[in-house]
Scaffold this motif. Structure first.
Motif, PDB file in Angstrom:
ATOM      1  N   SER A 286       0.844  -1.198   0.000  1.00  0.00           N
ATOM      2  CA  SER A 286       0.000   0.000   0.000  1.00  0.00           C
ATOM      3  C   SER A 286       0.877   1.244   0.000  1.00  0.00           C
ATOM      4  CB  SER A 286      -0.922   0.003   1.223  1.00  0.00           C
ATOM      5  OG  SER A 286      -0.177   0.276   2.397  1.00  0.00           O
ATOM      6  N   CYS A 287       0.302   2.343  -0.430  1.00  0.00           N
ATOM      7  CA  CYS A 287       1.085   3.570  -0.546  1.00  0.00           C
ATOM      8  C   CYS A 287       1.577   4.089   0.797  1.00  0.00           C
ATOM      9  CB  CYS A 287       0.271   4.646  -1.259  1.00  0.00           C
ATOM     10  SG  CYS A 287      -0.026   4.261  -2.998  1.00  0.00           S
ATOM     11  N   TYR A 293       4.356   4.920  -6.771  1.00  0.00           N
ATOM     12  CA  TYR A 293       3.359   5.719  -7.494  1.00  0.00           C
ATOM     13  C   TYR A 293       1.968   5.103  -7.558  1.00  0.00           C
ATOM     14  CZ  TYR A 293       1.047   7.924 -11.483  1.00  0.00           C
ATOM     15  OH  TYR A 293       0.155   8.547 -12.292  1.00  0.00           O
ATOM     16  N   ASP A 294       1.895   3.817  -7.892  1.00  0.00           N
ATOM     17  CA  ASP A 294       0.581   3.249  -8.200  1.00  0.00           C
ATOM     18  C   ASP A 294       0.451   1.857  -7.609  1.00  0.00           C
ATOM     19  OD1 ASP A 294      -1.903   2.830  -9.294  1.00  0.00           O
ATOM     20  OD2 ASP A 294      -1.150   2.272 -11.261  1.00  0.00           O
ATOM     21  N   GLU A 295      -0.643   1.620  -6.908  1.00  0.00           N
ATOM     22  CA  GLU A 295      -0.871   0.370  -6.196  1.00  0.00           C
ATOM     23  C   GLU A 295      -1.540  -0.652  -7.119  1.00  0.00           C
ATOM     24  OE1 GLU A 295      -3.283  -0.932  -2.183  1.00  0.00           O
ATOM     25  OE2 GLU A 295      -2.479   1.102  -2.301  1.00  0.00           O
ATOM     26  N   ASN A 296      -0.730  -1.427  -7.841  1.00  0.00           N
ATOM     27  CA  ASN A 296      -1.267  -2.390  -8.798  1.00  0.00           C
ATOM     28  C   ASN A 296      -2.288  -3.346  -8.191  1.00  0.00           C
ATOM     29  OD1 ASN A 296       1.807  -2.183 -10.243  1.00  0.00           O
ATOM     30  ND2 ASN A 296       0.028  -2.184 -11.586  1.00  0.00           N
ATOM     31  N   GLN A 299      -5.355  -1.434  -8.277  1.00  0.00           N
ATOM     32  CA  GLN A 299      -5.494  -0.592  -9.464  1.00  0.00           C
ATOM     33  C   GLN A 299      -5.739   0.884  -9.133  1.00  0.00           C
ATOM     34  OE1 GLN A 299      -4.912  -1.889 -12.708  1.00  0.00           O
ATOM     35  NE2 GLN A 299      -4.081  -3.352 -11.271  1.00  0.00           N
ATOM     36  N   PHE A 300      -5.391   1.305  -7.954  1.00  0.00           N
ATOM     37  CA  PHE A 300      -5.447   2.727  -7.656  1.00  0.00           C
ATOM     38  C   PHE A 300      -4.460   2.989  -6.520  1.00  0.00           C
ATOM     39  CE2 PHE A 300      -7.561   2.888  -3.522  1.00  0.00           C
ATOM     40  CZ  PHE A 300      -8.103   1.629  -3.436  1.00  0.00           C
ATOM     41  N   CYS A 301      -4.153   4.235  -6.314  1.00  0.00           N
ATOM     42  CA  CYS A 301      -3.180   4.592  -5.284  1.00  0.00           C
ATOM     43  C   CYS A 301      -3.811   5.542  -4.279  1.00  0.00           C
ATOM     44  CB  CYS A 301      -1.957   5.251  -5.926  1.00  0.00           C
ATOM     45  SG  CYS A 301      -0.623   5.580  -4.768  1.00  0.00           S
ATOM     46  N   TRP A 307       4.670  11.481   0.096  1.00  0.00           N
ATOM     47  CA  TRP A 307       5.167  11.270  -1.260  1.00  0.00           C
ATOM     48  C   TRP A 307       5.395  12.592  -1.978  1.00  0.00           C
ATOM     49  CZ3 TRP A 307       2.258  11.149  -6.198  1.00  0.00           C
ATOM     50  CH2 TRP A 307       3.062  10.726  -7.261  1.00  0.00           C
ATOM     51  N   ARG A 372       5.162   1.634 -10.257  1.00  0.00           N
ATOM     52  CA  ARG A 372       4.014   0.843  -9.822  1.00  0.00           C
ATOM     53  C   ARG A 372       4.474  -0.220  -8.828  1.00  0.00           C
ATOM     54  NH1 ARG A 372      -0.458  -0.553 -14.313  1.00  0.00           N
ATOM     55  NH2 ARG A 372      -1.431   1.507 -14.308  1.00  0.00           N
ATOM     56  N   SER A 373       3.543  -0.685  -8.018  1.00  0.00           N
ATOM     57  CA  SER A 373       3.919  -1.661  -6.993  1.00  0.00           C
ATOM     58  C   SER A 373       4.464  -2.944  -7.595  1.00  0.00           C
ATOM     59  CB  SER A 373       2.725  -1.964  -6.087  1.00  0.00           C
ATOM     60  OG  SER A 373       1.691  -2.614  -6.807  1.00  0.00           O
TER      61      SER A 373
END
Length: 403
Positions: A286-287, A293-296, A299-301, A307, A372-373
């Protein structure tokens, strides 16, 4: 003479030194090889051993110690024994410790507690093994000796974490699609053994550390406590060489160790810190757990207040189980290994201390603040040219055996 906490005399071997008489022709190799298994650092436990052929099982052994210098080798003659190998320690200045009997396993090891006495820094010694097959009347010497210099070890301000030797499963069998987007060169998952302990930087190298040693700061996000970036592999190597020279001059480098980039096996071993999941925090990232940048996985962050679309100060997120920070995200971290246009698949069988020395590209790991994660996973491998900064790489050093 050696300090009494480290060495003790063994009268069983006095007869050997009394019998240093007629020169013999240099013997063939004996198949016995000395290894330093853990560095000799003040206040810590050193470890050393010898590998031996199966035929030596049951032999009485001892380790011979002396203060160098002792130039070259000399033949040994012992009445009543056939001598194999040559003596590589000074018989006039030798003592012994750690006697025992070889078992069937092909190797034997011993540990040694080094006192926390600063006066020992820089104290050198040579070490060689000797074993006797009493029934056959054969005395064998190891084919090499260890040349060891006591060191102070990495200073506290370097923030180095001691990593034990061990075995782990390297690679990933994750799905090739969402959310992990695993690649063929992460497979097969295979057993890797790291045979010697080493230290790894608790944090990525900061701009302050880089500036102090190299005299400039190339970073796009100036801040003394943020990681230095963008750094090419070639510049990272120059930093490690300069750090090695500095710490060697200060007497803080154990014998056979340097500051360098981690091999990718060492990097993944440290990132995982005993875990087998895609991230050292579990199945997803998780962010709030790293700077990326992006939590695969979802599919959203979720916006991360630390950050802000840039690097964060080292140590801004929780460490892994071994106390290492930012192994996922923040800046990509260069590894020592080379590669072709892409990494090659791993070998299927177990390996020890793997390292790829040839190739036009270099391995880079861990993902960065803009990643991305899926590419921040413990097993993810990417490449860049040694002079490239496409991935905006950073540095995490290890104090580890010379490669």
């Amino acid at each position: 003479s050696y300090p009494s906490p480290i060495l003790m005399r063994n009268p069983l071997l006095v007869c050997v030194w009394a019998a240093l008489a007629a020169p013999l022709l240099l013997a063939q190799g004996t198949g016995r090889t000395m290894q330093l298994l853990a560095p000799a650092v003040l206040g810590q436990t050193a470890s050393f051993g010898v590998s031996h052929p199966a035929s030596a099982a049951g032999n009485l052994y001892a380790f011979l110690w002396c203060m160098p210098p002792f130039a070259g080798t000399m033949p040994l003659s012992v009445p009543g024994f056939t001598v194999q190998g040559t003596l590589r320690v000074d018989p006039a200045n030798s003592v012994s410790a750690f006697t025992g009997v070889f078992g069937p396993g092909g190797s034997v090891a011993h540990t040694l507690s080094i006192p926390s006495d600063p006066s020992f820094v820089g104290m050198p010694w040579d070490l060689q093994s000797i074993d006797l097959a009493m029934g056959a009347g054969v005395l064998s010497l190891s084919d090499n000796e260890l040349e060891i210099v006591l060191a102070g070890g990495p200073p506290a301000h370097r923030n180095m974490v001691l990593i034990p030797a061990g075995t782990f499963q390297m690679g990933s069998n994750a799905t090739t699609g969402a959310p992990y987007y695993s690649l063929a060169w992460e497979r097969p998952v295979h057993q890797v053994t790291i045979t010697r302990p080493f230290w790894m930087g608790r944090y990525e190298v900061t701009q302050a550390e880089f500036q102090a040693l190299m005299g400039y700061n190339p970073s796009a996000f100036p801040d003394p406590q943020r990681p230095v970036e963008p750094i090419s592999w070639s510049v990272a190597m120059l930093y490690c060489q300069a750090l090695t020279a500095q710490e060697q001059a200060a007497g803080r480098l154990p014998s056979g160790y340097v500051y360098r980039l981690p091999t990718e096996a060492e990097w993944e071993y440290c990132c995982r810190a005993g875990t087998t999941t895609e991230f050292h925090v579990g199945a997803s990232l998780s962010c709030g757990q790293a700077n990326f940048y992006d939590e695969n996985a979802n599919q959203f962050c979720v916006p991360d207040p630390t950050w802000g679309g840039r690097t964060s100060a080292v140590g801004s997120h929780a460490p892994n189980a071994w106390g290492l920070y930012d192994m996922h995200g923040n800046v990509w971290e260069w590894c020592l290994d080379s590669a072709g246009f892409s990494p090659v698949n791993y070998p299927a069988g177990p390996v020890s201390d793997p390292y790829v020395a040839s190739g036009i590209f270099r391995i880079i790991r861990g993902g960065g603040w803009f990643s991305r994660s899926s590419v921040c996973r413990s097993a993810y491998r990417a490449v860049d040219g040694p002079t490239g900064i496409y991935y905006l790489g950073g540095i995490r050093v290890v104090c580890a055996p010379i490669r």
